[in-house]
Design an enzyme around this catalytic site. Structure first.
Site, PDB file in Angstrom:
ATOM      1  N   GLU A  40      49.790  48.458  49.407  1.00 51.30           N
ATOM      2  CA  GLU A  40      49.951  49.661  48.600  1.00 51.30           C
ATOM      3  C   GLU A  40      50.768  49.382  47.335  1.00 51.30           C
ATOM      4  OE1 GLU A  40      48.357  52.359  48.907  1.00 51.30           O
ATOM      5  OE2 GLU A  40      47.460  51.876  50.847  1.00 51.30           O
ATOM      6  N   THR A  46      46.565  48.826  39.780  1.00 52.90           N
ATOM      7  CA  THR A  46      45.654  47.685  39.871  1.00 52.90           C
ATOM      8  C   THR A  46      44.419  48.059  40.686  1.00 52.90           C
ATOM      9  OG1 THR A  46      47.623  46.264  39.901  1.00 52.90           O
ATOM     10  CG2 THR A  46      45.521  45.217  40.393  1.00 52.90           C
ATOM     11  N   LEU A  83      49.163  40.116  38.500  1.00 49.93           N
ATOM     12  CA  LEU A  83      49.169  41.531  38.881  1.00 49.93           C
ATOM     13  C   LEU A  83      49.992  42.378  37.914  1.00 49.93           C
ATOM     14  CD1 LEU A  83      49.577  41.295  42.769  1.00 49.93           C
ATOM     15  CD2 LEU A  83      47.587  42.149  41.518  1.00 49.93           C
ATOM     16  N   TYR A  85      53.538  43.970  35.973  1.00 52.68           N
ATOM     17  CA  TYR A  85      54.644  44.799  36.481  1.00 52.68           C
ATOM     18  C   TYR A  85      55.513  43.997  37.461  1.00 52.68           C
ATOM     19  CZ  TYR A  85      51.804  48.579  34.560  1.00 52.68           C
ATOM     20  OH  TYR A  85      51.066  49.375  33.733  1.00 52.68           O
ATOM     21  N   TYR A 123      55.262  58.040  47.579  1.00 51.05           N
ATOM     22  CA  TYR A 123      53.891  57.685  47.962  1.00 51.05           C
ATOM     23  C   TYR A 123      53.867  56.504  48.930  1.00 51.05           C
ATOM     24  CZ  TYR A 123      49.445  55.330  47.918  1.00 51.05           C
ATOM     25  OH  TYR A 123      48.299  54.686  48.324  1.00 51.05           O
ATOM     26  N   ASP A 141      48.453  60.072  45.642  1.00 47.52           N
ATOM     27  CA  ASP A 141      48.201  59.126  44.558  1.00 47.52           C
ATOM     28  C   ASP A 141      47.182  59.732  43.606  1.00 47.52           C
ATOM     29  OD1 ASP A 141      45.751  58.934  45.850  1.00 47.52           O
ATOM     30  OD2 ASP A 141      45.741  56.738  45.914  1.00 47.52           O
ATOM     31  N   CYS A 196      34.450  60.695  44.438  1.00 48.31           N
ATOM     32  CA  CYS A 196      35.015  61.681  43.508  1.00 48.31           C
ATOM     33  C   CYS A 196      35.692  60.932  42.357  1.00 48.31           C
ATOM     34  CB  CYS A 196      36.007  62.575  44.246  1.00 48.31           C
ATOM     35  SG  CYS A 196      36.510  64.054  43.338  1.00 48.31           S
ATOM     36  N   CYS A 203      28.822  63.814  43.409  1.00 53.19           N
ATOM     37  CA  CYS A 203      29.032  65.035  44.194  1.00 53.19           C
ATOM     38  C   CYS A 203      28.020  65.182  45.332  1.00 53.19           C
ATOM     39  CB  CYS A 203      28.971  66.256  43.285  1.00 53.19           C
ATOM     40  SG  CYS A 203      30.255  66.289  42.011  1.00 53.19           S
TER      41      CYS A 203
END
Length: 360
Positions: A40, A46, A83, A85, A123, A141, A196, A203
């Protein structure tokens, strides 16, 4: 969502769940909390397709918290390289060392303990508790925000204000507060990622299509709103209704704002409306006559994209309050005047109560 919609969502997920290196073949299995935490954290900002290989390499080199805690920062950065950050990688190492030293290498199982660790927010803590420990904990999220925005036609974003953030979290808590809440959480993430979608939502393949308000109105691509969504002007009336036995009327649901908490009744109205007993009183089940109607002035307020000008009308009823009840999909509840400050925690209602001199 009702139980039948949640059952449909679970069935859809079990049938359509993608194979991912951090996901067990049986999506109902408990998971390694360490693996949930790492996956997570990697997935923040990412794409899933990018994270797959990184996660596999990482878990081969650092299969558990203690192995990671013993590593040098330079090596951790090496496995994180690409990755971005890098503060995430630094926090991962800090947390691994804290958990190894204080918790014998076992990830905590409470939200308070998890959120106290470097780099673990609401989260990620919810994801660990839900997916690994199967606790009825909410997660929120970008995928869930998009699904909720479309399902309930929410024309604001969580970051717009504290109230809007709480609105989304309340929906997240609703679906997670269930023995199979962990499946609901992951199903909604999967739904947002695969069906979604931001662009070109599918849909026709959505298990919640019949409940989706945005789909029903042909507005799916417009929700959620852009972060650059223009501010809207709103003028309305806020009613401070006091009964003869000194209680204040509050409403939960069925209104423009504050659908997930008790607030003072309010509705859109023209500027400079004539002061008098409004016809909207009937919407709240008020049949008693009023012995006093007073225009208390107005106040400015902002909720999400709405710039509001709120006129406050104080109405003193001749009769007493009644028992809590449901009216027009709204829960009507009378609260003690003396406890109004505690019972109505939103600043919108408190501003109106102060103008009406119900509270100091």
């Amino acid at each position: 969502m009702f139980s039948r919609e949640l059952k449909r969502l679970r069935d859809w997920f079990i049938k359509n769940a993608a194979e991912l290196p951090w996901r067990p073949s049986d999506v109902c299995d408990f998971r390694d909390p360490y693996a949930v935490w790492i996956s997570e954290t990697m997935l923040q900002q990412t794409q899933v397709s990018t994270v797959k290989d990184y996660f596999t390499r990482w878990m081969k080199r650092f299969p558990n918290v203690k192995t990671l805690a013993a590593a040098e920062e330079e090596e951790v950065f090496k496995y994180w390289q690409g990755l971005g950050y890098y503060s995430r990688a630094r926090n991962i190492l800090k947390t691994a060392r804290i958990v190894t030293e204080n918790c014998a290498g076992v990830m905590p199982a409470t939200r308070k303990e998890l959120e106290a660790l470097p780099g673990i927010g609401a989260y990620t803590a919810g994801a660990i508790l839900s997916l690994a420990y199967h606790k009825p904990e909410a997660i929120l999220d970008g995928n869930l925000v998009r699904v909720f925005s479309r399902l309930y036609l929410l024309d604001f974003l969580p970051m717009d204000s504290r109230d809007s953030n709480e609105t989304y979290w309340n929906y997240a808590r609703e679906v997670s507060d269930h023995p199979k809440g962990f499946l609901h959480n992951e199903a909604l993430m999967e739904l947002g990622r695969t069906t979604c979608k931001v662009k070109s939502p599918e849909c026709e393949n959505c298990p919640l299509r019949s409940e989706c308000k945005a789909h029903a109105e042909g507005l799916t691509p417009s929700f959620p709103p852009s972060k650059k969504h223009l501010q809207k002007d709103w003028h309305g009336t806020v009613l401070v209704i006091e009964s003869a036995d000194n209680k204040i009327l509050t409403v939960h649901g069925g209104q423009k704002f504050f659908n997930n908490q008790f607030a003072l009744p309010h509705y859109e109205s023209p500027r400079n409306a004539t002061v008098g007993v409004p016809a909207e009183m009937a919407c709240y089940g008020i049949t008693e006559s009023a012995e006093l109607v007073e225009d208390c002035g107005s106040f400015k307020h902002s909720i999400t994209v709405h710039k509001m000008d709120c006129q406050v009308l104080y109405i003193k009823l001749a009769g007493p309050s009644c028992e809590p009840h449901i009216k027009n999909k709204m829960e009507i509840r009378w609260i003690e005047k003396a406890s109004a400050t505690e019972a109505l925690a939103n600043s919108f209602s408190l501003k109106a109560l102060k103008l009406a001199k119900v509270i100091p």
